[in-house]
Motif scaffolding. Structure first.
Motif, mmCIF file in Angstrom:
data_model
loop_
_atom_site.group_PDB
_atom_site.id
_atom_site.type_symbol
_atom_site.label_atom_id
_atom_site.label_comp_id
_atom_site.label_asym_id
_atom_site.label_seq_id
_atom_site.Cartn_x
_atom_site.Cartn_y
_atom_site.Cartn_z
ATOM 1 N N HIS A 44 0.612 -1.324 -0.013
ATOM 2 C CA HIS A 44 0.124 0.063 0.164
ATOM 3 C C HIS A 44 0.712 0.614 0.195
ATOM 4 O O HIS A 44 1.928 1.138 0.461
ATOM 5 N N GLU A 45 0.680 2.240 -0.563
ATOM 6 C CA GLU A 45 1.193 3.491 -1.225
ATOM 7 C C GLU A 45 1.831 4.061 0.522
ATOM 8 O O GLU A 45 2.769 4.126 0.778
ATOM 9 N N GLU A 46 1.053 3.798 1.525
ATOM 10 C CA GLU A 46 0.898 4.653 3.303
ATOM 11 C C GLU A 46 2.214 3.930 3.531
ATOM 12 O O GLU A 46 3.342 4.634 4.123
ATOM 13 N N TYR A 47 3.153 3.069 2.797
ATOM 14 C CA TYR A 47 3.301 1.958 3.925
ATOM 15 C C TYR A 47 5.261 1.560 2.907
ATOM 16 O O TYR A 47 5.837 1.136 2.448
#
Length: 66
Positions: A44-47
């Motif tokens: 996921h983008e936030e990770y």
């Protein structure tokens, strides 16, 4: 208590050597594990860790005294 090499090359727990030391792996960041499934979904983008953003890591190791 095992190195990455030892873990990658052992097929079963009994193939790991006797514990004689402790491994410490210092990393500035660690990217998340996969996406929503185990079939290659992206993280996921936030990770995500982006290579175009600067990163700095500083640490000091001191002996432990009881």
């Amino acid at each position: 208590p095992y190195s990455a090499y030892e873990l990658e090359n052992a097929m079963h727990l009994d193939e790991l050597p006797s514990v004689r030391y402790t491994w410490v792996r210092i990393a500035a960041k660690q990217m998340g594990v996969g996406g929503d499934d185990s079939w290659g979904a992206p993280v996921h983008e936030e990770y995500r860790i982006h290579a175009d953003q600067p990163m700095k890591l500083e640490f000091i190791i001191t002996p432990f005294e009881a």
